[in-house]
Design a protein around this motif. Sequence first.
Motif, mmCIF file in Angstrom:
data_model
loop_
_atom_site.group_PDB
_atom_site.id
_atom_site.type_symbol
_atom_site.label_atom_id
_atom_site.label_comp_id
_atom_site.label_asym_id
_atom_site.label_seq_id
_atom_site.Cartn_x
_atom_site.Cartn_y
_atom_site.Cartn_z
ATOM 1 N N VAL A 68 32.023 -54.073 -13.511
ATOM 2 C CA VAL A 68 31.134 -55.401 -13.905
ATOM 3 C C VAL A 68 30.803 -56.311 -12.617
ATOM 4 N N ARG A 69 31.751 -56.557 -12.123
ATOM 5 C CA ARG A 69 31.555 -57.555 -11.085
ATOM 6 C C ARG A 69 30.611 -56.819 -9.875
ATOM 7 N N LYS A 70 30.601 -55.586 -9.626
ATOM 8 C CA LYS A 70 29.853 -54.712 -8.693
ATOM 9 C C LYS A 70 28.423 -54.878 -9.203
ATOM 10 N N VAL A 71 28.276 -54.906 -10.631
ATOM 11 C CA VAL A 71 26.916 -54.724 -11.025
ATOM 12 C C VAL A 71 26.373 -56.040 -10.590
ATOM 13 N N HIS A 72 27.029 -57.362 -11.138
ATOM 14 C CA HIS A 72 26.552 -58.729 -10.869
ATOM 15 C C HIS A 72 26.215 -58.678 -9.429
ATOM 16 N N LEU A 73 27.010 -58.333 -8.480
ATOM 17 C CA LEU A 73 26.707 -58.717 -7.092
ATOM 18 C C LEU A 73 25.328 -57.727 -6.733
ATOM 19 N N THR A 74 25.521 -56.408 -7.129
ATOM 20 C CA THR A 74 24.011 -55.571 -6.808
ATOM 21 C C THR A 74 22.868 -56.413 -7.467
ATOM 22 N N SER A 75 22.915 -57.031 -8.397
ATOM 23 C CA SER A 75 21.900 -57.692 -9.287
ATOM 24 C C SER A 75 21.504 -58.660 -8.293
ATOM 25 N N ILE A 76 22.529 -59.527 -7.704
ATOM 26 C CA ILE A 76 22.013 -60.469 -7.008
ATOM 27 C C ILE A 76 21.363 -60.026 -5.424
ATOM 28 N N ALA B 137 13.956 -49.635 0.208
ATOM 29 C CA ALA B 137 15.013 -50.382 0.141
ATOM 30 C C ALA B 137 15.174 -50.894 -1.489
ATOM 31 N N GLU B 138 14.096 -51.370 -1.997
ATOM 32 C CA GLU B 138 13.967 -51.622 -3.371
ATOM 33 C C GLU B 138 14.223 -50.713 -4.357
ATOM 34 N N LYS B 139 13.831 -49.180 -3.942
ATOM 35 C CA LYS B 139 13.919 -48.359 -4.870
ATOM 36 C C LYS B 139 15.443 -48.026 -4.852
ATOM 37 N N ALA B 140 16.174 -47.983 -3.637
ATOM 38 C CA ALA B 140 17.629 -47.566 -3.536
ATOM 39 C C ALA B 140 18.292 -48.762 -4.292
ATOM 40 N N LEU B 141 17.901 -49.993 -4.186
ATOM 41 C CA LEU B 141 18.878 -51.029 -5.082
ATOM 42 C C LEU B 141 18.542 -50.837 -6.441
ATOM 43 N N ARG B 142 17.601 -50.373 -6.794
ATOM 44 C CA ARG B 142 17.165 -50.400 -8.370
ATOM 45 C C ARG B 142 18.149 -48.996 -9.072
#
Length: 351
Positions: free
Chosen positions: A185-193, A159-164
């Motif tokens: 940009v919004r999708k990047v921020h939400l994925t970072s969260i 899961a960590e690998k997939a999110l990264r």
Amino acid sequence: MASSDEPQSLRAVFEAAEDKRQEVNEAPSATSPKYAEDLAAALKLYTQALDQIAALSLFSANEGVEDVATSSLPYLLVDFYLAELVQRTPHLAPKERLQVLARARASYERFLSAVDGYGLVTGSYGKLLERYRDDEEAFVAVAGDMAAKREGKIANFKAEKALREKLETLKRNPRYLEHGDEELVRKVHLTSIQFAVHNTFQALDSLNRELPLLRSAPSPTAAPKASGNDPTDTSFRLDQPLSQLRPGTGGPLLSTKGKPLQPFTLVGSRADLAKGVFRPGHNLPTMSIDEYLEEERRRGGIIEGGGTEPPKQEVDEDDMEAVDRETYKARKWDDFTDDNRKGSGNTLNMG
């Protein structure tokens, strides 16, 4: 609705904090003075950012994530970054380390509370949050027997690998790099969260494993008394006088009638002592290697024959270090099999 027109000062403080955090992450050693300075500076800047976020009321419990401006989403991560940095504070005694972990836990909990209020803790992470709130200090990211823990840790790793990888793919998109596309940009921020939520539960697991060790650590002993200016105090010297090294209290060894007054050791004549002055500083061997092996064989210390493969040793599920080693070994094998099709290394008879 959260305003997107936050003061430049907040943006500037946040960006400065991010720069310092990057320097801390890239530091070659956690023992250097610069590491400590950068860590302290980053903690101070993130704390200032939290104060300004609270003063501006950027986030509200009465709104959904769709009501939060895209430019405000990164500020939801301030508590997470603060907790990570606090937890990395080096060189602490057990009592001080316990206080640091309490601060880190409080910041992790504020982060989870904020993002959960916006519905960003979902799926398996929602179940983890429920388990954490049921018993904070007994929380573990992966529960069950050894097999379940192994499978759970592999799932966490994937899961960590997939999110990264998802985050890196989004950031490589030209629409994000060159055009700053609002949706991307919004999708990047939400994925970072989402990534931070995942890492928070792993950090809380690690924190809970460290707590019992710190609580059971022995308290530091009192420092020895200084010798002061007393010229007769020689307790600090390593080369004590011979009279103090003897087991008795000093004085004559024998009475006038030849009766021993204190324990003593016979060390031989002066000639024997003189011969020993130039002897080697190590013990010389008393037998050859062949003689030693023959003696070991006679005593049964050498096992001959055999050739059968020893039975596979079972891993003690209570030995977390051994379980982690098996888990990382299994992860590495899973990654290898994912990247290498079976038989791909066989170049013979391929025509």
